[in-house]
Structure formats: structure tokens, C-alpha cells
Design an enzyme around this catalytic site. Structure first.
Site, short mmCIF file in Angstrom:
data_model
loop_
_atom_site.label_atom_id
_atom_site.label_comp_id
_atom_site.label_asym_id
_atom_site.label_seq_id
_atom_site.Cartn_x
_atom_site.Cartn_y
_atom_site.Cartn_z
N LYS A 1 0.88 -1.18 0.00
CA LYS A 1 0.00 0.00 0.00
C LYS A 1 0.91 1.22 0.00
CE LYS A 1 -1.68 3.25 2.38
NZ LYS A 1 -1.75 4.31 1.46
N GLY B 1 -4.82 3.47 -1.83
CA GLY B 1 -5.94 4.00 -1.04
C GLY B 1 -5.42 4.79 0.13
N GLY C 1 -4.63 5.64 4.17
CA GLY C 1 -4.09 4.90 5.31
C GLY C 1 -5.14 4.38 6.27
N PRO C 2 -6.06 5.24 6.74
CA PRO C 2 -7.03 4.76 7.71
C PRO C 2 -7.97 3.67 7.16
CG PRO C 2 -6.84 7.15 7.80
CD PRO C 2 -6.07 6.70 6.59
N VAL D 1 -7.24 1.43 3.81
CA VAL D 1 -6.46 0.29 3.31
C VAL D 1 -5.35 -0.09 4.30
CG1 VAL D 1 -4.90 -0.45 1.45
CG2 VAL D 1 -6.98 0.81 0.90
N GLY D 2 -4.65 0.91 4.82
CA GLY D 2 -3.55 0.63 5.76
C GLY D 2 -4.06 -0.08 7.00
N GLU E 1 9.46 2.19 10.74
CA GLU E 1 10.47 3.20 10.38
C GLU E 1 9.76 4.54 10.44
OE1 GLU E 1 13.63 2.65 9.64
OE2 GLU E 1 13.60 0.47 9.48
N CYS F 1 13.46 11.64 6.40
CA CYS F 1 13.21 11.26 7.80
C CYS F 1 14.46 11.42 8.65
CB CYS F 1 12.69 9.83 7.86
SG CYS F 1 13.72 8.71 6.92
N GLU G 1 9.18 17.12 14.43
CA GLU G 1 9.60 16.92 13.05
C GLU G 1 8.85 17.91 12.15
OE1 GLU G 1 8.38 13.30 10.98
OE2 GLU G 1 10.50 13.03 10.43
P1 NAD Z 1 2.09 9.03 7.01
O1 NAD Z 1 2.27 8.34 8.30
O2 NAD Z 1 1.03 10.03 6.88
O3 NAD Z 1 1.82 7.96 5.86
C1 NAD Z 1 2.68 6.88 5.61
C2 NAD Z 1 1.87 5.73 5.06
O4 NAD Z 1 0.99 5.27 6.09
C3 NAD Z 1 0.97 6.12 3.89
O5 NAD Z 1 0.91 5.05 2.99
C4 NAD Z 1 -0.36 6.35 4.57
O6 NAD Z 1 -1.46 6.17 3.72
C5 NAD Z 1 -0.34 5.30 5.65
N1 NAD Z 1 -1.18 5.58 6.80
C6 NAD Z 1 -1.58 6.78 7.28
N2 NAD Z 1 -2.39 6.61 8.35
C7 NAD Z 1 -2.48 5.27 8.55
C8 NAD Z 1 -3.19 4.47 9.48
N3 NAD Z 1 -3.97 5.00 10.42
N4 NAD Z 1 -3.06 3.12 9.40
C9 NAD Z 1 -2.28 2.56 8.45
N5 NAD Z 1 -1.62 3.27 7.52
C10 NAD Z 1 -1.70 4.61 7.57
O7 NAD Z 1 3.52 9.62 6.63
P2 NAD Z 1 3.91 10.46 5.33
O8 NAD Z 1 3.38 11.83 5.53
O9 NAD Z 1 3.54 9.70 4.11
O10 NAD Z 1 5.49 10.44 5.42
C11 NAD Z 1 6.21 11.31 6.20
C12 NAD Z 1 6.60 10.64 7.50
O11 NAD Z 1 7.30 9.44 7.25
C13 NAD Z 1 7.55 11.48 8.30
O12 NAD Z 1 7.19 11.44 9.65
C14 NAD Z 1 8.88 10.81 8.10
O13 NAD Z 1 9.81 11.03 9.10
C15 NAD Z 1 8.49 9.39 8.02
N6 NAD Z 1 9.51 8.61 7.33
C16 NAD Z 1 10.29 7.75 8.03
C17 NAD Z 1 11.29 7.03 7.40
C18 NAD Z 1 12.17 6.07 8.14
O14 NAD Z 1 12.80 5.24 7.50
N7 NAD Z 1 12.27 6.13 9.44
C19 NAD Z 1 11.49 7.19 6.04
C20 NAD Z 1 10.69 8.09 5.37
C21 NAD Z 1 9.68 8.78 6.01
#
Ligand code: NAD
Length: 503
Positions: free
Chosen positions: A194, A225, A227-228, A230-231, A269, A303, A403
Site C-alpha cells: 500500500k 488507497g 491509510g485509515p 487500506v492501511g 520506520e 526522515c 519533526e
Molecule cells: P504518514 O504516516 O502520513 O503515511 C505513511 C503511510 O501510512 C501512507 O501510505 C499512509 O497512507 C499510511 N497511513 C496513514 N495513516 C495510517 C493508518 N492509520 N493506518 C495505516 N496506515 C496509515 O507519513 P507520510 O506523511 O507519508 O510520510 C512522512 C513521515 O514518514 C515522516 O514522519 C517521516 O519522518 C516518516 N519517514 C520515516 C522514514 C524512516 O525510514 N524512518 C522514512 C521516510 C519517512
């Protein structure tokens, strides 16, 4: 291999009516499930925007729980035969995916320059080059990986964990996908991916490449899709054995909560607030150049970005001046223009969030050394933010703790080395970091005191063979290198009956 390969139909490409949609983009109306491009169960779609023009450049399916069920069922059915393949068979597929991605490198670079906003040259090198390399790296690694060892009277074998849900963010979208999909495939796991709904187009390219190399059906599935929906359906699903999640700490906590109900393995991560410590014996010009670069890369949407520069109080004035001079070299502009060093942020939400933090920094009393919350000159359209540096930031201020995910650097002064280490470790995160000193042994001594997953010594470069991951609320688990492969493996201990002792 017992699985019979069914050739998938190519996805339907629907021309998008808006004349403003660039030619390189296509609309996507299918999901990739069980080796075929299939219509999603629902009719809803998600718009994908260009980071630099704000135009809608594509639409993707807004998948739902029924799509997740179908993809998980396909992955579960494919597991028995895929997990029984030899490492050499899996290595051959990974190598073919590597070659397929390599052939589409230009396409991937352009796609990510549009959806994420990273300048094209960098996007092609990093955003397309890195994931392409990752598939080759795991292909090669399979030849030498130790799948079993004798421990006393036991034979300890490594086996794939099962069906893996990969949930990924938008900032290095294909790199983060590859860091999960390549080792999971190498391990013998089957996958439901996803990708981020914000920058999903690169994931469709990967699915096309995977389809073209004839991977057995059901081994890799793509469901797009929110996150809330499909995730969370993936995190809850009883037939998903592991979730490998990269994204915000907020969403990671939710995934961990849901996954705990079925005791699945969860790798997280998450976010970061990494510190670059400039020791008093550092080459200041090199340290400032390296730190600003490690903060501003991808417009600060990294990140492990070094978003806090910790400097000796006595050197503050000199370092602040160098930092401003360095920031001025970061020309902000269209990712497709040769001269641009910084592109826009990924979305309007992200732009507003980062501008909000810049305003907050001013309100909190930090010295605004350069940049600011206004749009950069001549760039009223597009999600642009000015590269911004704050000086004399209080280590407890929001801009030093949270962040921001934009091109915003906070310079914090410290009294002595213990103070520097305390400030560096004084956030809930622990992902990256840096230490600068002309004496490498000195830098290493300080680096060992940092509660963080990676530390760059004097700007030591990123190494894809090294483990990548966080301490504290930056997550748990490690990606890349052999450590990333081990994430997707179980241990099984086979107790052998000891030979009777010979007299
Ligand atoms: P996000 O958490 O909003 O989304 C990441 C993914 O999770 C997306 O596919 C999203 O659809 C899904 N998602 C969102 N809510 C969810 C839920 N309730 N249940 C399941 N899945 C859900 O993050 P973003 O805005 O896409 O990315 C930025 C963030 O990612 C920053 O905080 C960054 O630091 C972090 N990041 C971490 C690493 C690492 O390796 N540590 C690498 C890159 C980005």
C-alpha cells in the site's frame, strides 16, 4: 516452482480530460492483484497533484477493505510455492526487476520529480537509482546468505515470515518500497503493497515491471488507497503475518496498536529530529556545508534529515554566518529547471504545516537568520517554501523538538560536550545524526553516546549495506543490507538427536 503464471492484462490508460495534465502522466484505474490488473471493488478515486504546478496529474483507485481481502487472499495462496523456491530462483527474479527498473529509470525520475517535487537530476539519481540498486543488492546477497547454522544439537533454519503488508510514505517513495519489497521477496515472503496516496505513481511503474518479469501470481499485490482504510485493514487482517511500515510516528503507533490484536510482527520506520554535532575541533566550513545539505535534501523531507545543528557557544557567530551563506546557494524553483537545487514540498498540507512551524519559530523567539514563512519570490504557485535557518534555538522549543519535514534548520548552542550529547538525545526521536571533528576518534567517542540508529562521521555517505532504522519513537527494526533481509525471516530450531557417545 509449482505456481502457474497467468499473464496479466495491461492496465487501462484513460486519457485525462484536463489539457494541463503533462503528457508523461497516465491515469490509473486498476489495482494489481493475483498477477492481474483488476478493477477495484469501489468507484472512488484519489487525485494526484504536481508538486510544482498544483495541477491534478493523475487519478488512482481509492481501494477499500474488499480490495485488501482479495490481495491478502492472493498473497496467502501464493506463499506455499513462493516460500519453497530456491534462493537462486528468487535471486533471478530480483535481478530481472532490477533490470526492468533500470530500463525505466528516466520515467521513474520524471514521475517522482512531478509527484514529490525533487529536482529532476537528483530524482533520477536518488529516487530512481537507489531502489533500482536495492533489487540488485538483494539478488546478489541471496548467494551468500547463511540460511542455517548448527547450534549444539539443533539445526537452526531461517524461514520467511509469511504474508507481508508494506505500507510506505511519499518522500522517497520508491526507495522506501524497494527497501521492503526487495528483501521480503528475497526472504520468500509474499506481499501486499500500500504505497502513499500522495506519491503513488512510481508504485504503478514497479508493478508493471514486476508483471513484465513473470513473477508468479499473488506474490506481489498492489492496493492503493488511504491509510485509515487500506492501511488499517492490512494492519488488522488475520492473514497478514507482518506489517512493515514507514511513515509518521502517529500512523506507526496506530498500526502497532491494530497489529497487536493478531500478534503480528511489526517493523516501524518512523520520524526523526536528528542532530548534527559540530565539535569545537571541527572543520567549520565542511561541517556547515554538510549539515545544511543533510537538512535541505529533498526540501527537508527526509526522515533522517539533520534538522538541528549543535554548535559550541564560542563558535556561534562564525557558524551562523557560514550557514546563511550556504543556504543562499540553494536556488528554489521548478524541479524540471536545470538551475533548481530545491524543489517544492510535496503538497499544500505539507507547505502549510512547514510555514506554520516557521511562524512558530519566530513566535518562540528564535533568531530568523534567513528564509521565512512567505512564499519564495516569483513562486506563488506550487508548494514552495523558502529555505530557512533559525539561530539560538531553545532546545525545548517546538522547532527543536518536533519533526517539521521542510527545509528548516535550527542552530542550537551548547556549553560543553556533555551538554551537546544531552541536547542531541533530548527529543523523543533517534533516527540519524552527525558528528564533525578533525579527529575521527574524537567524533566516534561522541557518536557512541548518541541514542540514534545512524551517525555520519564528518559527512560519511549513506551506505545501503548498513542497517537503517531508529531508536526510541523513530521506530524499531532495521532496513537495508542483510539486516533488512533478516527482518522478514523467522527462526526455526530443529532439535536433532545427539549421536550416542562412542566408547
Ligand atoms: P504518514 O504516516 O502520513 O503515511 C505513511 C503511510 O501510512 C501512507 O501510505 C499512509 O497512507 C499510511 N497511513 C496513514 N495513516 C495510517 C493508518 N492509520 N493506518 C495505516 N496506515 C496509515 O507519513 P507520510 O506523511 O507519508 O510520510 C512522512 C513521515 O514518514 C515522516 O514522519 C517521516 O519522518 C516518516 N519517514 C520515516 C522514514 C524512516 O525510514 N524512518 C522514512 C521516510 C519517512
Amino acid at each position: 516452482m509449482t505456481n502457474i503464471r497467468v499473464r496479466a492484462a495491461h492496465p487501462t490508460i484513460i486519457p485525462v480530460p484536463s489539457p494541463r495534465i503533462p503528457a508523461i502522466m497516465q491515469n490509473r484505474d486498476k489495482l494489481y492483484v493475483d498477477g492481474a490488473w483488476i478493477a477495484p471493488h469501489g468507484k472512488k478515486t484519489i487525485d494526484v497533484h504536481s508538486a510544482s504546478t498544483e495541477d491534478v496529474i493523475a487519478r488512482i483507485p481509492e481501494g477499500d477493505e474488499r480490495d485488501v481481502d482479495a490481495a491478502v487472499a492472493a498473497a496467502k495462496a501464493a506463499f506455499a510455492s513462493w516460500s519453497a523456491t530456491t534462493p537462486a530462483e528468487r535471486a533471478a527474479f530480483l535481478q530481472k526487476i532490477h533490470e526492468g527498473l533500470k530500463a525505466r529509470g528516466e520515467d521513474i525520475g520524471k514521475t517522482i520529480a512531478q509527484e514529490v517535487g525533487m529536482p529532476l537530476k537528483l530524482a533520477t539519481k536518488i529516487q530512481a537509482g537507489s531502489p533500482t540498486y536495492t533489487f540488485a543488492m538483494y539478488s546478489k546477497m541471496l548467494a551468500s546468505f547463511a540460511w542455517e547454522e548448527k547450534v549444539g544439537n539443533s539445526l537452526v533454519v531461517r524461514e520467511p515470515v509469511g504474508v507481508v503488508a508494506c505500507i510506505t510514505p511519499w518522500n522517497y517513495p520508491l526507495h522506501q518500497i524497494a527497501a521492503k519489497v526487495a528483501p521480503a521477496l528475497a526472504a520468500g515472503c509474499t506481499i501486499v503493497l500500500k504505497p502513499s496516496e500522495v506519491a503513488p505513481l512510481n508504485a504503478f511503474i514497479l508493478a508493471e515491471v514486476i508483471d513484465s518479469v513473470g513473477l508468479p501470481k499473488g506474490v506481489f499485490n498492489l492496493v492503493t488507497g488511504f491509510g485509515p482504510v487500506v492501511g488499517e485493514a492490512l494492519a488488522r487482517h488475520a492473514d497478514v503475518d507482518m506489517v512493515s511500515f514507514t511513515g509518521s510516528t502517529r500512523a506507526g503507533k496506530r498500526v502497532a496498536e491494530l497489529g497487536a490484536q493478531t500478534v503480528k510482527r511489526i517493523a516501524l520506520e518512523l520520524g526523526g529530529k536528528s542532530a548534527s554535532i559540530v565539535l569545537d575541533d571541527a572543520d567549520l566550513a565542511a561541517a556547515v556545508k554538510g549539515t545544511v545539505s543533510a537538512c535541505f535534501l529533498n526540501s527537508g523531507q527526509t526522515c533522517s534529515a539533520h534538522t538541528r545543528m549543535l554548535v559550541p557557544e564560542s563558535k556561534y557567530a562564525e557558524i551562523a554566518k557560514l550557514a546563511v551563506e550556504e543556504a543562499q546557494k540553494y536556488a528554489v524553483g521548478d524541479p524540471f529547471a536545470e538551475t533548481s537545487k530545491l524543489g517544492p514540498l510535496v503538497s499544500a498540507t505539507q507547505r502549510e504545516r512547514v510555514r506554520g512551524y516557521i511562524k512558530k519559530g519566530v513566535e518562540e523567539g528564535a533568531e530568523l537568520l534567513c528564509g521565512g514563512a512567505d512564499a519564495p519570490a516569483g513562486l506563488a504557485k506550487g508548494y514552495y517554501v523558502r529555505p530557512t535557518i533559525f539561530g539560538r534555538v531553545n532546545p525545548k522549543a517546538a522547532i527543536a523538538q518536533e519533526e517539521i519535514f521542510g527545509p528548516v534548520l535550527s542552530i542550537i548552542t551548547y556549553k560543553d560536550e556533555d551538554d551537546a550529547v544531552r541536547i542531541a538525545n533530548g527529543t523523543p526521536y533517534g533516527l540519524g545524526g552527525g558528528v564533525w571533528s578533525k579527529d575521527e576518534a574524537h567524533a566516534l567517542r561522541v557518536a557512541r553516546r548518541l541514542r540514534t540508529g545512524q551517525v555520519d562521521i564528518n559527512g560519511g555517505p549513506f551506505n545501503p549495506l548498513a542497517p537503517f532504522g531508529g531508536y526510541k519513537q523513530s521506530g524499531h527494526g532495521r532496513e537495508l543490507g542483510r539486516f533488512g533481509l533478516e527482518e522478514f525471516l523467522e527462526y526455526k530450531a530443529l532439535q536433532l538427536k545427539p549421536e550416542p557417545a562412542k566408547n
